[in-house]
Scaffold this motif. Structure first.
Motif, short mmCIF file in Angstrom:
data_model
loop_
_atom_site.label_atom_id
_atom_site.label_comp_id
_atom_site.label_asym_id
_atom_site.label_seq_id
_atom_site.Cartn_x
_atom_site.Cartn_y
_atom_site.Cartn_z
N UNK A 13 0.81 -1.21 0.00
CA UNK A 13 0.00 0.00 0.00
C UNK A 13 0.84 1.26 0.00
N UNK A 14 1.96 1.23 0.75
CA UNK A 14 2.85 2.39 0.79
C UNK A 14 3.48 2.64 -0.56
N UNK A 15 3.92 1.57 -1.23
CA UNK A 15 4.53 1.73 -2.56
C UNK A 15 3.54 2.34 -3.53
N UNK A 16 2.29 1.82 -3.53
CA UNK A 16 1.28 2.34 -4.44
C UNK A 16 0.98 3.80 -4.15
N UNK A 17 0.84 4.14 -2.85
CA UNK A 17 0.53 5.52 -2.50
C UNK A 17 1.65 6.47 -2.92
N UNK A 40 -11.85 0.84 -2.90
CA UNK A 40 -10.95 -0.31 -2.96
C UNK A 40 -9.49 0.13 -2.95
N UNK A 41 -9.18 1.20 -3.69
CA UNK A 41 -7.80 1.70 -3.71
C UNK A 41 -7.41 2.27 -2.36
N UNK A 42 -8.34 2.99 -1.70
CA UNK A 42 -8.05 3.54 -0.37
C UNK A 42 -7.75 2.43 0.63
N UNK A 43 -8.49 1.31 0.54
CA UNK A 43 -8.24 0.19 1.43
C UNK A 43 -6.87 -0.42 1.18
N UNK A 44 -6.46 -0.50 -0.09
CA UNK A 44 -5.13 -1.03 -0.41
C UNK A 44 -4.04 -0.13 0.17
N UNK A 45 -4.15 1.18 -0.05
CA UNK A 45 -3.12 2.09 0.44
C UNK A 45 -3.08 2.13 1.97
N UNK A 46 -4.21 1.88 2.61
CA UNK A 46 -4.25 1.87 4.07
C UNK A 46 -3.78 0.56 4.67
N UNK A 47 -3.46 -0.44 3.81
CA UNK A 47 -2.98 -1.72 4.31
C UNK A 47 -4.09 -2.66 4.72
N UNK A 48 -5.32 -2.42 4.25
CA UNK A 48 -6.44 -3.26 4.64
C UNK A 48 -6.70 -4.38 3.65
N UNK A 62 1.78 0.92 -13.36
CA UNK A 62 3.01 1.40 -12.74
C UNK A 62 4.25 1.03 -13.54
N UNK A 63 4.05 0.33 -14.68
CA UNK A 63 5.15 -0.09 -15.56
C UNK A 63 6.16 -0.94 -14.80
N UNK A 69 6.53 -6.12 -8.13
CA UNK A 69 5.64 -5.32 -7.29
C UNK A 69 5.18 -6.13 -6.08
N UNK A 70 4.81 -7.40 -6.31
CA UNK A 70 4.37 -8.24 -5.21
C UNK A 70 5.49 -8.48 -4.19
N UNK A 71 6.74 -8.47 -4.66
CA UNK A 71 7.88 -8.70 -3.77
C UNK A 71 8.29 -7.45 -3.01
N UNK A 72 7.64 -6.32 -3.28
CA UNK A 72 7.93 -5.10 -2.53
C UNK A 72 9.01 -4.24 -3.13
N UNK A 73 9.36 -4.45 -4.41
CA UNK A 73 10.36 -3.62 -5.06
C UNK A 73 9.77 -2.26 -5.42
#
Length: 263
Positions: A13-17, A40-48, A62-63, A69-73
């Motif tokens: 969520x932090x990466x996306x935000x 739905x996007x707000x829930x993702x960015x909030x870590x829910x 995000x290219x 992305x799933x690995x947190x890069x």
């Protein structure tokens, strides 16, 4: 990604935000690009949200590679470093849903390329003689085969029992097409619904009665579809050979099996 292999929700969520803010996009603007609601996007960015079903679309916008992305890069050009969760800004209050595209009007397609390593494999585990549990957390990503080229929300899953032998054997990796209509005579993945009245479970044979286990796991069957009636779904298994009826109120999803993946 943590030691269990799950996507870390606050990290994703932090990466996306941070990417969205660097790109100068509001939550409603990014949500419209992804085809999801702003909530739905707000829930993702909030870590829910643990593992969003729209991860592939998010990676395309995000290219980035979905696995990266799933690995947190971090995306290219985004400075390293994290923000402490205590200072995480509050989610933006829900806004009206963005206009949804008309399904009858063709828009510019964005198909996933054939051969890209972007097809999620969802976990499955034994949960009875003929059933299994499916968890919508990808355990790996594989190259996209031709039957699923350009198919949104497509996925693969492992067979963990022998109820459809000799057609499918334990360990086979099945390709699931969630967009193509099912029809009698074809094999399907049946996803069970939770919170049913007792009489719904009582309508099933004892060894077919499975329960939901947790928020992200669902009971499921791989069977041949015999027919769809007004109040029930008639399914067929091969080993041992028999037909049985599943109340339609129990069915949360009915997806077409389009083949077996061979690497």
């Amino acid at each position: 990604m943590d030691e269990t292999g799950e996507i870390r929700p606050h990290r994703l969520g932090e990466i996306v935000r941070r990417w969205r803010q660097a790109a100068g996009l509001s939550q409603p603007q990014l949500a419209a690009r992804l085809g999801v609601t702003q909530q739905a996007l707000a829930q993702l960015e909030a870590g829910q949200t643990r593992a969003p079903r729209y991860l592939l679309q998010l990676a395309q916008v995000m290219d980035m590679e979905p696995g990266a992305l799933a690995a947190g890069q971090l995306p290219p050009g985004l400075a390293a470093g994290t923000q402490d969760e205590a200072t995480e800004p509050a989610p933006v209050p829900p806004q009206p849903d963005p206009p949804q595209p008309d399904p009858n009007v063709a828009g510019p397609p964005r198909p996933a390329p054939l051969g890209a390593r972007d097809l999620p494999v969802f976990a499955s585990a034994q949960a009875g003689p003929d059933g299994m549990m499916v968890s919508y957390d990808p355990i790996e990503w594989i190259e996209r085969p031709a039957p699923l080229a350009g198919v949104p929300d497509a996925f693969a899953m492992y067979v963990v029992n022998d109820s459809m032998e000799p057609r499918y054997r334990q360990g086979d990796l099945l390709l699931i097409h969630p967009q193509r209509p099912v029809r009698p005579g074809k094999d399907v993945l049946v996803i069970s619904r939770d919170s049913l009245p007792a009489e719904a479970d009582a309508a099933l044979p004892p060894d077919e009665t499975l329960n939901l286990q947790g928020d992200d796991e669902h009971s499921a069957w791989i069977k041949q579809l015999v027919r769809l009636d007004a109040g029930q779904v008639i399914l067929r298994q091969l080993n041992p050979a028999r037909d049985f009826a599943l109340p339609r109120q129990r069915v949360a999803g009915l997806h077409l099996v389009v083949g077996v993946y061979y690497d």
